[in-house]
Design a protein around this motif. Structure first.
Motif, PDB file in Angstrom:
ATOM      1  N   GLU A 160      -7.278  40.061  40.112  1.00  0.00           N
ATOM      2  CA  GLU A 160      -7.723  41.142  40.986  1.00  0.00           C
ATOM      3  C   GLU A 160      -8.259  40.564  42.294  1.00  0.00           C
ATOM      4  N   ASN A 161      -7.914  41.186  43.429  1.00  0.00           N
ATOM      5  CA  ASN A 161      -8.353  40.744  44.752  1.00  0.00           C
ATOM      6  C   ASN A 161      -7.962  39.288  45.013  1.00  0.00           C
ATOM      7  N   TYR A 162      -6.717  38.930  44.650  1.00  0.00           N
ATOM      8  CA  TYR A 162      -6.310  37.538  44.825  1.00  0.00           C
ATOM      9  C   TYR A 162      -6.245  37.132  46.304  1.00  0.00           C
ATOM     10  N   LYS A 163      -5.961  38.080  47.191  1.00  0.00           N
ATOM     11  CA  LYS A 163      -5.937  37.765  48.627  1.00  0.00           C
ATOM     12  C   LYS A 163      -7.314  37.331  49.111  1.00  0.00           C
ATOM     13  N   HIS A 164      -8.347  38.044  48.636  1.00  0.00           N
ATOM     14  CA  HIS A 164      -9.716  37.670  49.001  1.00  0.00           C
ATOM     15  C   HIS A 164     -10.022  36.252  48.531  1.00  0.00           C
ATOM     16  N   LYS A 165      -9.580  35.920  47.338  1.00  0.00           N
ATOM     17  CA  LYS A 165      -9.820  34.582  46.800  1.00  0.00           C
ATOM     18  C   LYS A 165      -9.096  33.536  47.635  1.00  0.00           C
ATOM     19  N   LEU A 166      -7.871  33.829  48.055  1.00  0.00           N
ATOM     20  CA  LEU A 166      -7.124  32.874  48.870  1.00  0.00           C
ATOM     21  C   LEU A 166      -7.822  32.616  50.206  1.00  0.00           C
ATOM     22  N   TRP A 167      -8.369  33.662  50.825  1.00  0.00           N
ATOM     23  CA  TRP A 167      -9.091  33.470  52.080  1.00  0.00           C
ATOM     24  C   TRP A 167     -10.357  32.643  51.863  1.00  0.00           C
ATOM     25  N   ASP A 168     -11.040  32.884  50.778  1.00  0.00           N
ATOM     26  CA  ASP A 168     -12.212  32.062  50.467  1.00  0.00           C
ATOM     27  C   ASP A 168     -11.822  30.600  50.302  1.00  0.00           C
ATOM     28  N   HIS A 169     -10.709  30.378  49.605  1.00  0.00           N
ATOM     29  CA  HIS A 169     -10.249  28.999  49.414  1.00  0.00           C
ATOM     30  C   HIS A 169      -9.851  28.356  50.740  1.00  0.00           C
ATOM     31  N   LEU A 170      -9.282  29.154  51.641  1.00  0.00           N
ATOM     32  CA  LEU A 170      -8.911  28.616  52.948  1.00  0.00           C
ATOM     33  C   LEU A 170     -10.139  28.108  53.703  1.00  0.00           C
ATOM     34  N   PHE A 171     -11.228  28.863  53.657  1.00  0.00           N
ATOM     35  CA  PHE A 171     -12.448  28.427  54.349  1.00  0.00           C
ATOM     36  C   PHE A 171     -13.060  27.205  53.672  1.00  0.00           C
ATOM     37  N   ILE A 172     -12.920  27.117  52.363  1.00  0.00           N
ATOM     38  CA  ILE A 172     -13.423  25.927  51.669  1.00  0.00           C
ATOM     39  C   ILE A 172     -12.589  24.711  52.050  1.00  0.00           C
ATOM     40  N   LEU A 173     -11.270  24.891  52.141  1.00  0.00           N
ATOM     41  CA  LEU A 173     -10.397  23.791  52.547  1.00  0.00           C
ATOM     42  C   LEU A 173     -10.729  23.327  53.957  1.00  0.00           C
ATOM     43  N   ALA A 174     -11.151  24.265  54.805  1.00  0.00           N
ATOM     44  CA  ALA A 174     -11.503  23.929  56.194  1.00  0.00           C
ATOM     45  C   ALA A 174     -12.932  23.447  56.313  1.00  0.00           C
ATOM     46  N   ASN A 175     -13.618  23.261  55.182  1.00  0.00           N
ATOM     47  CA  ASN A 175     -15.011  22.817  55.182  1.00  0.00           C
ATOM     48  C   ASN A 175     -15.902  23.786  55.965  1.00  0.00           C
ATOM     49  N   PHE A 176     -15.546  25.081  55.922  1.00  0.00           N
ATOM     50  CA  PHE A 176     -16.297  26.162  56.558  1.00  0.00           C
ATOM     51  C   PHE A 176     -16.384  26.000  58.083  1.00  0.00           C
ATOM     52  N   GLU A 177     -15.355  25.385  58.660  1.00  0.00           N
ATOM     53  CA  GLU A 177     -15.339  25.114  60.104  1.00  0.00           C
ATOM     54  C   GLU A 177     -14.157  25.771  60.782  1.00  0.00           C
TER      55      GLU A 177
END
Length: 221
Positions: A57-74
């Motif tokens: 459920e809400n897998y798109k939201h999870k992917l965006w969260d993972h993207l920010f983690i991959l970018a080190n929140f920058e």
């Protein structure tokens, strides 16, 4: 030769080195519009590389969260979801509240307590009596599984009375074998036995005819 120890750290190793490099490239783009466009493409690529996430459920939201983690929140991009923070990631999950069972009766389980509450709510009658007897029978099974020893019915009746705060009482009968449920099960069992006997009786004449035919055939020889 370049070793993995010399490369940048993978914040989420399950996505691999390629996606990590794409995220690093996205961070270097000069305008927010370009970064946002590339971020959308990375999100689609992440979904293709991890199709199992689509079942959540809400897998798109999870992917965006993972993207920010991959970018080190920058990463400064336009996102359809709120940006996660390092503090949120480090926050410990709340402790789960397990059902509180009374005293030494935990082995009976939550379902027995729910059935007891249901029986208390029912009006006095055959339905309530039947449910109480079902509860007592299941309590006896649970007790024998947990304690690996025989338990007398009066112990079960006492536990039932205590768990229901004296609102359910089976102490008026000597044992569960004398309950309505026991008689119902026995009557069904007896009916099944009688039916099987009747079936055997019906088959007996056919067996006699078969045996008689065999004997006549032997006598002719």
């Amino acid at each position: 030769m370049e070793y993995n120890t010399q490369k940048s750290q993978l914040h989420l190793p399950e996505y691999g080195r390629i996606i990590q490099q794409l995220v690093e490239r996205c961070k270097e783009l000069p305008t927010k519009e370009e970064r946002s466009e590339m971020a959308m493409a990375i999100i689609d690529f992440m979904g293709q590389r991890n199709p199992h996430l689509r079942d959540e459920e809400n897998y798109k939201h999870k992917l965006w969260d993972h993207l920010f983690i991959l970018a080190n929140f920058e990463l400064d991009v336009e996102s359809p979801y709120p940006f996660p923070t390092i503090d949120q990631l480090a926050e410990k999950p709340k402790k789960m509240e397990y059902p509180k069972l009374q005293g030494d009766f935990k082995f009976y389980g939550k379902s027995i307590l729910q059935l007891i509450e249901k029986a208390i709510e029912l009006e006095t009658g055959d339905e309530k009596e039947a449910l109480i007897e079902v509860i007592a029978n299941n309590m006896k099974k649970s007790y024998n599984v947990y304690n690996k020893e025989h338990v007398t019915d009066d112990v079960i009746f006492r536990h039932l009375k205590e768990l229901s705060e004296n609102r359910l009482d089976l102490t008026g009968i000597d044992s569960l074998e004398k309950s309505k449920i026991y008689y119902a099960n026995n009557s069904n069992r007896n009916n099944n036995n009688n039916n099987s006997k009747n079936t055997n009786n019906r088959n007996q004449p056919a067996k006699r005819r078969f045996n008689n035919n065999n004997n006549n055939h032997k006598n002719r020889r």
